[in-house]
Write a protein that holds these residues in place. Structure first.
Motif, PDB file in Angstrom:
ATOM      1  N   HIS A  70      10.353   2.074   9.555  1.00 15.34           N
ATOM      2  CA  HIS A  70       9.645   1.720  10.776  1.00 15.34           C
ATOM      3  C   HIS A  70       8.707   0.531  10.545  1.00 15.34           C
ATOM      4  O   HIS A  70       8.097   0.400   9.468  1.00 15.34           O
ATOM      5  CB  HIS A  70       8.823   2.910  11.286  1.00 15.34           C
ATOM      6  CG  HIS A  70       9.666   4.058  11.747  1.00 15.34           C
ATOM      7  ND1 HIS A  70       9.181   5.347  11.904  1.00 15.34           N
ATOM      8  CD2 HIS A  70      10.976   4.131  12.102  1.00 15.34           C
ATOM      9  CE1 HIS A  70      10.144   6.149  12.321  1.00 15.34           C
ATOM     10  NE2 HIS A  70      11.243   5.425  12.441  1.00 15.34           N
ATOM     11  N   THR A  71       8.603  -0.311  11.547  1.00 14.77           N
ATOM     12  CA  THR A  71       7.657  -1.428  11.514  1.00 14.77           C
ATOM     13  C   THR A  71       6.696  -1.295  12.684  1.00 14.77           C
ATOM     14  O   THR A  71       7.041  -0.751  13.742  1.00 14.77           O
ATOM     15  CB  THR A  71       8.382  -2.781  11.615  1.00 14.77           C
ATOM     16  OG1 THR A  71       9.202  -2.799  12.788  1.00 14.77           O
ATOM     17  CG2 THR A  71       9.245  -3.046  10.400  1.00 14.77           C
ATOM     18  N   GLU A 117       3.204  -4.173   9.524  1.00 10.08           N
ATOM     19  CA  GLU A 117       3.407  -3.203   8.446  1.00 10.08           C
ATOM     20  C   GLU A 117       4.828  -2.655   8.506  1.00 10.08           C
ATOM     21  O   GLU A 117       5.313  -2.258   9.564  1.00 10.08           O
ATOM     22  CB  GLU A 117       2.408  -2.058   8.583  1.00 10.08           C
ATOM     23  CG  GLU A 117       2.592  -0.938   7.555  1.00 10.08           C
ATOM     24  CD  GLU A 117       1.755   0.277   7.894  1.00 10.08           C
ATOM     25  OE1 GLU A 117       0.615   0.350   7.393  1.00 10.08           O
ATOM     26  OE2 GLU A 117       2.233   1.137   8.674  1.00 10.08           O
ATOM     27  N   LEU A 118       5.494  -2.627   7.356  1.00  9.41           N
ATOM     28  CA  LEU A 118       6.796  -1.981   7.196  1.00  9.41           C
ATOM     29  C   LEU A 118       6.619  -0.769   6.301  1.00  9.41           C
ATOM     30  O   LEU A 118       6.141  -0.888   5.172  1.00  9.41           O
ATOM     31  CB  LEU A 118       7.805  -2.949   6.563  1.00  9.41           C
ATOM     32  CG  LEU A 118       9.083  -2.313   5.983  1.00  9.41           C
ATOM     33  CD1 LEU A 118       9.945  -1.700   7.076  1.00  9.41           C
ATOM     34  CD2 LEU A 118       9.863  -3.336   5.171  1.00  9.41           C
ATOM     35  N   ASP A 119       6.985   0.400   6.808  1.00 11.05           N
ATOM     36  CA  ASP A 119       6.994   1.613   5.982  1.00 11.05           C
ATOM     37  C   ASP A 119       8.389   1.744   5.386  1.00 11.05           C
ATOM     38  O   ASP A 119       9.357   2.063   6.088  1.00 11.05           O
ATOM     39  CB  ASP A 119       6.653   2.840   6.819  1.00 11.05           C
ATOM     40  CG  ASP A 119       6.430   4.075   5.955  1.00 11.05           C
ATOM     41  OD1 ASP A 119       7.000   4.145   4.845  1.00 11.05           O
ATOM     42  OD2 ASP A 119       5.686   4.972   6.381  1.00 11.05           O
ATOM     43  N   THR A 120       8.510   1.484   4.105  1.00  9.22           N
ATOM     44  CA  THR A 120       9.838   1.494   3.477  1.00  9.22           C
ATOM     45  C   THR A 120      10.419   2.902   3.379  1.00  9.22           C
ATOM     46  O   THR A 120      11.629   3.056   3.197  1.00  9.22           O
ATOM     47  CB  THR A 120       9.769   0.865   2.070  1.00  9.22           C
ATOM     48  OG1 THR A 120       8.878   1.636   1.241  1.00  9.22           O
ATOM     49  CG2 THR A 120       9.270  -0.570   2.143  1.00  9.22           C
ATOM     50  N   GLN A 126       0.862  -1.180   0.000  1.00 15.57           N
ATOM     51  CA  GLN A 126       0.000   0.000   0.000  1.00 15.57           C
ATOM     52  C   GLN A 126       0.901   1.233   0.000  1.00 15.57           C
ATOM     53  O   GLN A 126       1.506   1.561   1.030  1.00 15.57           O
ATOM     54  CB  GLN A 126      -0.910  -0.024   1.227  1.00 15.57           C
ATOM     55  CG  GLN A 126      -2.006   1.008   1.251  1.00 15.57           C
ATOM     56  CD  GLN A 126      -2.890   0.856   2.474  1.00 15.57           C
ATOM     57  OE1 GLN A 126      -2.399   0.827   3.582  1.00 15.57           O
ATOM     58  NE2 GLN A 126      -4.192   0.748   2.270  1.00 15.57           N
ATOM     59  N   ASP A 127       1.050   1.867  -1.154  1.00 15.47           N
ATOM     60  CA  ASP A 127       1.971   3.001  -1.316  1.00 15.47           C
ATOM     61  C   ASP A 127       3.396   2.540  -0.978  1.00 15.47           C
ATOM     62  O   ASP A 127       3.908   1.644  -1.617  1.00 15.47           O
ATOM     63  CB  ASP A 127       1.529   4.175  -0.442  1.00 15.47           C
ATOM     64  CG  ASP A 127       0.145   4.671  -0.808  1.00 15.47           C
ATOM     65  OD1 ASP A 127      -0.178   4.679  -2.006  1.00 15.47           O
ATOM     66  OD2 ASP A 127      -0.626   5.039   0.097  1.00 15.47           O
ATOM     67  N   THR A 128       4.006   3.151   0.040  1.00 15.90           N
ATOM     68  CA  THR A 128       5.366   2.771   0.428  1.00 15.90           C
ATOM     69  C   THR A 128       5.378   1.707   1.521  1.00 15.90           C
ATOM     70  O   THR A 128       6.450   1.371   2.030  1.00 15.90           O
ATOM     71  CB  THR A 128       6.134   3.998   0.946  1.00 15.90           C
ATOM     72  OG1 THR A 128       5.480   4.514   2.124  1.00 15.90           O
ATOM     73  CG2 THR A 128       6.211   5.081  -0.118  1.00 15.90           C
ATOM     74  N   ARG A 129       4.211   1.192   1.875  1.00 13.40           N
ATOM     75  CA  ARG A 129       4.120   0.259   2.992  1.00 13.40           C
ATOM     76  C   ARG A 129       3.948  -1.172   2.496  1.00 13.40           C
ATOM     77  O   ARG A 129       3.233  -1.424   1.521  1.00 13.40           O
ATOM     78  CB  ARG A 129       2.963   0.642   3.914  1.00 13.40           C
ATOM     79  CG  ARG A 129       3.158   2.003   4.570  1.00 13.40           C
ATOM     80  CD  ARG A 129       2.031   2.372   5.514  1.00 13.40           C
ATOM     81  NE  ARG A 129       0.765   2.563   4.819  1.00 13.40           N
ATOM     82  CZ  ARG A 129       0.409   3.690   4.209  1.00 13.40           C
ATOM     83  NH1 ARG A 129       1.239   4.721   4.197  1.00 13.40           N
ATOM     84  NH2 ARG A 129      -0.751   3.800   3.604  1.00 13.40           N
ATOM     85  N   THR A 185      10.420   5.102   5.859  1.00 14.49           N
ATOM     86  CA  THR A 185      11.036   5.441   7.143  1.00 14.49           C
ATOM     87  C   THR A 185      11.803   4.287   7.761  1.00 14.49           C
ATOM     88  O   THR A 185      12.620   4.502   8.666  1.00 14.49           O
ATOM     89  CB  THR A 185       9.955   5.889   8.138  1.00 14.49           C
ATOM     90  OG1 THR A 185       9.075   4.788   8.417  1.00 14.49           O
ATOM     91  CG2 THR A 185       9.152   7.057   7.579  1.00 14.49           C
ATOM     92  N   ILE A 220       2.795  -4.992   3.855  1.00 12.45           N
ATOM     93  CA  ILE A 220       2.052  -5.649   4.926  1.00 12.45           C
ATOM     94  C   ILE A 220       2.250  -7.150   4.817  1.00 12.45           C
ATOM     95  O   ILE A 220       2.139  -7.727   3.723  1.00 12.45           O
ATOM     96  CB  ILE A 220       0.546  -5.308   4.871  1.00 12.45           C
ATOM     97  CG1 ILE A 220       0.345  -3.783   4.968  1.00 12.45           C
ATOM     98  CG2 ILE A 220      -0.192  -5.999   5.996  1.00 12.45           C
ATOM     99  CD1 ILE A 220       0.153  -3.091   3.667  1.00 12.45           C
TER     100      ILE A 220
END
Length: 665
Positions: A374-375, A367-370, A348-351, A372, A353
Motif C-alpha cells: 500500500h502507498t 510512504e510505501l509499506d512493503t 522505517q521498518d518495512t516502510r 502490504t 518514504i
C-alpha cells in the motif's frame, strides 16, 4: 458553456501570485526515531526552507521558526542540510546548516532554548560551509563535508570530510574540527559508516570532471580514535560515474555506477583478507537509470531495508519507486500515479518514504509499506489550488532531430474548461529549455506551465541531447556541442509542432533559466525560429564564465561541454550570445538575481551593453536578494507577469490582467 476566444487571451484563475505561493517542493526526507522529517519551501517567508516533522500520531509541525533556514551552500547547489537522531532523554537531537551564515547548529526541538552553533564563522572568501551531516552520538560528533575558502577567489577552496564535536567546542575554535580526509580530491561527499563501525565509504572526484563524467568510490578503515586510515578507491574512474554508496549488513558495498552506459546498482563483496572483490550488477538488462546527476551532495536513489530488500528509484525519462530483491533481481514497483521521484529516500521498518509528483499532483511525501504494497501520502499533501480542469494534460513525445536523432519532450497543449480557440487559428507555443544542462524536466504538475496553458499558450519541455534519464550516450551528445545540439533539438521540436499543425509557426517563443537561459539566448542569436525569448539568470559569455566569473564546482564544466579553453578559445567566442548580437532582432526579457554567484549579473550587463543602440526591444529586471533561481514569492510573481507581458506584446494578445512590461530599444 464553452465559448471561442483567441489563443493566449483566455481568462484564468491561475494568476502569478497563486503560482508563486505554490513554488518549490519538499526535499531531503529522513527518519528520526519513529518520526519522518523533511524540508519544505516558504516562498512567503523570503524563500527560506522550513524543517518539518511528522509525529507518530500523524500531526506535522515546523521544527525551526523564522529566520532559521536549513540550506547549505557547499558547491553553491548545497545538498542534505540536516540530520537527526533520537536520544534516551530530552527528545531528538538535530543538527542543520543555517543558510545565512553557513554554520552548523544543533537543536533539541523538544526542549527549551534556541539552536546553538557548532562551528565558527570565517570571514575569508565564502567562509566555512558544511553539508551531508551524519550524527555519531556515541562519539559525540557529527561527520560531514567541510568546504573551506582559502582566498578571495571563488576557486580558492578545499573540501574534506570532517568531524565536528557536538559539545560546541568548535563554535569559536577551528582547531577543534577533526579532518578525516587529506584533501587529495577536490570534491567529496559525506561518509557512510559500515554497520560494524570499522569502515567508511564516500565519493570523490576532481576537476575538470563533473560528477556525471567520472567519480571514484573511496573506502577507509576507521581507527579506535575515529580517524580514517588506508583510504583507497574501490570503484569508478575517469570515465565512470559513481553517484551513491552504501554499506550492506554483510560488509559488502552497494553503489550506483554507469560503467555500462546506464546508472545501475552494483555490489562489491569483501574478498579474502578483507580486500574488495569484483563488482556484480544487481538488476541487469533493463536499459534504465537507477541513479542521476549528483548536482547536490548526499542525493539518494536507493535505500536498504531491514529484510534485505532494496528500495530503488529507477526509470527511463520518468521514474518509479520499486523494491528490488538483490538475490533474484526481481523488481516490483509501487502502485500509484507518480511519474517523478526526487533523489531522496528514507526507511522505517518495512516502510519506504520518498518525495514524488505526477502530472496531476505536486511533490508530496509518500510512504510505501512493503509488507502490504500500500502507498499513501503522509506529508505536504497535494491540494488543488484551482479546478484541475484548468491544468494541462501532457503527452510524452519523441521528436526527430538532425541526422534522425531522437529528442525527448513533454508537450502541454492549451487547456481551459470554458474556452477554445477559433477555427483555423493555431496557438502560440513556448519551448522550455531546462537548466543544467546535465539534467531534465520531470513529468509533473507545474503551476508555472498551467499559468500559460490555461491562457491558451502551449508549452513544450524539451529534454534535448545532453539530458539525463536516457543513458550515458544520450547524455554525452552534448560533449563539445553545447550551443549546438541543445539549440538544434529545441528548434526541431518547435518546428515539428508547427509543421504538424499543433503550434503557430509565427508565434513561437523560448524560455529557460541558467543553462536553459544560455540555450534560449543562443537560439535567438543562431536561429530565426522564435519570435521572442524569456531568459533567466543565464550564461551569455563563455569566455568570462570560463575565466573566473563562476563558482568552483562548475568552473571547468565547459571543458566537456565546449572543449578545453586553451585549445579552442575561438569556439568559446563564436558560440557566445554576447558576441553574436548583430544577429539578434527578436524581443527578449532578461531576469536576473543580483546576488547570483553562479551566473553573475555581469554576464547580463555585458550582453546589454553589446546590444545598446541596436533597436532590439528588451527589458532587464534585476532582483535584490535573489541568487541562482528565484525563491521569493514577490520575485516569482513579477517574473511570471513580465514573461506573459512579453508574449502578449510580441504575439498581439490582449492581456490587461498583467502589468505591461516596458520594452526598451
Amino acid at each position: 458553456m464553452v465559448s471561442t476566444a483567441a489563443y493566449g487571451t483566455w481568462p484564468s484563475p491561475i494568476d502569478a501570485a497563486l503560482t508563486a505561493a505554490h513554488d518549490g517542493r519538499p526535499e531531503f526526507v529522513g527518519v528520526v526515531g519513529d518520526e519522518v522529517w523533511w524540508t519544505e519551501p516558504r516562498p512567503a517567508e523570503g524563500g527560506r526552507r522550513a524543517l518539518v516533522r511528522r509525529r507518530a500520531d500523524g500531526g506535522t509541525l515546523s521544527v525551526l521558526p523564522e529566520p532559521w533556514n536549513p540550506r547549505s551552500r557547499v558547491i553553491e547547489y548545497g545538498g542534505v542540510p540536516w540530520a537527526g537522531a533520537p536520544r534516551e532523554e530530552g527528545g531528538p537531537l538535530v543538527v542543520f546548516v543555517h543558510f545565512a551564515d553557513q554554520r552548523l547548529y544543533a537543536c533539541a526541538p523538544d526542549g527549551p532554548g534556541e539552536p546553538w552553533p557548532l562551528t565558527p564563522v570565517s570571514e575569508l572568501g565564502g567562509g566555512l560551509r558544511w553539508v551531508d551531516p551524519h550524527l555519531d552520538l556515541e562519539r559525540g560528533e557529527v561527520w560531514c563535508v567541510l568546504e573551506e575558502f582559502t582566498g578571495e577567489a571563488p576557486t580558492d577552496v578545499r573540501r574534506v570530510i570532517a568531524a565536528v564535536p557536538l559539545d560546541g567546542s568548535a563554535a569559536d575554535d577551528r582547531g577543534a574540527v577533526r579532518e578525516l580526509t587529506d584533501g587529495q580530491h577536490r570534491f567529496v561527499t559525506g561518509p557512510k559508516v559500515s554497520p560494524d563501525g570499522r569502515r567508511a565509504a564516500w565519493i570523490a572526484w576532481d576537476h575538470p570532471r563533473m560528477p556525471w563524467d567520472g567519480t571514484v568510490a573511496m573506502t577507509a578503515d576507521i581507527t579506535e580514535e575515529g580517524a580514517f586510515t588506508g583510504a583507497r578507491p574501490v570503484a569508478g574512474g575517469t570515465d565512470e560515474s559513481v553517484v551513491q554508496v552504501e554499506w550492506d549488513r554483510d560488509g559488502s558495498l552497494l553503489f550506483v555506477s554507469d560503467a555500462d552506459g546506464w546508472w545501475e546498482l552494483q555490489r562489491i563483496r569483501p574478498g579474502a583478507g578483507g580486500a574488495a572483490g569484483p563488482a556484480g550488477r544487481l538488476c541487469t538488462g533493463r536499459s534504465e537509470e537507477f541513479g542521476g546527476p549528483l548536482w547536490r551532495i548526499g542525493l539518494r536513489w536507493f535505500h536498504l531495508l531491514d529484510n534485505g530488500l532494496i528500495a530503488v528509484i529507477h526509470g527511463r525519462g520518468t521514474t518509479a519507486l520499486g523494491v528490488l530483491d538483490p538475490e533474484t533481481g526481481e523488481l516490483v514497483d509501487a502502485v500509484g500515479p507518480w511519474t517523478a521521484w526526487a533523489e531522496t529516500l528514507a526507511v522505517q521498518d518495512t516502510r519506504v518514504i520518498g518525495i514524488a509528483a505526477s502530472p496531476r499532483t505536486s511533490y508530496e511525501v509518500v510512504e510505501l509499506d512493503t509488507a502490504t504494497g500500500h502507498t499513501r501520502t503522509i506529508g505536504a499533501p497535494h491540494q488543488d489550488a484551482v479546478d484541475p480542469a484548468y491544468c494541462p494534460e501532457p503527452s510524452i513525445r519523441t521528436f526527430t532531430g538532425p541526422a534522425g536523432r531522437e529528442i525527448h519532450a513533454h508537450v502541454y497543449p492549451p487547456r481551459h474548461p470554458d474556452r477554445t480557440g477559433p477555427d483555423g487559428e493555431l496557438p502560440p507555443y513556448v519551448i522550455w529549455a531546462h537548466g543544467g544542462p546535465t539534467g531534465r524536466d520531470p513529468l509533473v504538475l507545474d503551476l508555472e506551465i498551467a499559468y500559460f496553458t490555461s491562457r491558451g499558450i502551449g508549452v513544450a519541455e524539451v529534454n534535448y541531447g545532453g539530458s539525463t534519464g536516457y543513458g550515458r550516450a544520450y547524455r554525452e551528445r552534448l560533449r563539445g556541442q553545447w550551443g549546438v545540439v541543445d539549440v538544434e533539438d529545441c528548434a526541431a521540436v518547435a518546428l515539428e509542432l508547427a509543421e504538424e499543425g499543433s503550434a503557430d509557426r509565427e508565434r513561437l517563443a523560448i524560455r529557460g533559466g541558467s543553462a536553459g537561459g544560455w540555450t534560449a539566448a543562443a537560439s535567438l542569436t543562431q536561429t530565426d525560429v522564435y519570435a521572442c525569448a524569456a531568459i533567466s539568470y543565464p550564461i551569455l559569455d563563455l569566455e568570462g564564465w570560463a575565466t573566473g566569473e563562476t563558482h568552483d564546482f562548475e568552473s571547468q564544466y565547459l571543458e566537456s561541454l565546449v572543449g578545453p579553453y586553451a585549445e579552442v578559445p575561438e569556439r568559446y567566442r563564436e558560440r557566445s550570445p554576447v558576441n553574436r548580437t548583430q544577429e539578434l532582432t527578436a524581443p527578449f526579457v532578461l531576469l536576473q538575481g543580483l546576488e547570483d554567484p553562479i551566473c553573475p549579473p555581469v554576464q547580463c550587463e555585458r550582453f546589454l551593453a553589446a546590444i545598446e543602440g541596436r533597436g532590439v526591444p528588451h527589458a532587464y529586471l534585476g532582483f535584490e536578494g535573489e541568487g541562482h533561481g528565484f525563491r521569493r514569492a514577490d520575485t516569482v510573481r513579477r517574473a511570471l507577469e513580465a514573461e506573459l507581458s512579453l508574449y502578449a506584446q510580441t504575439f498581439g494578445l490582449d492581456r490587461p490582467d498583467v502589468p505591461r512590461l516596458e520594452l526598451k530599444k
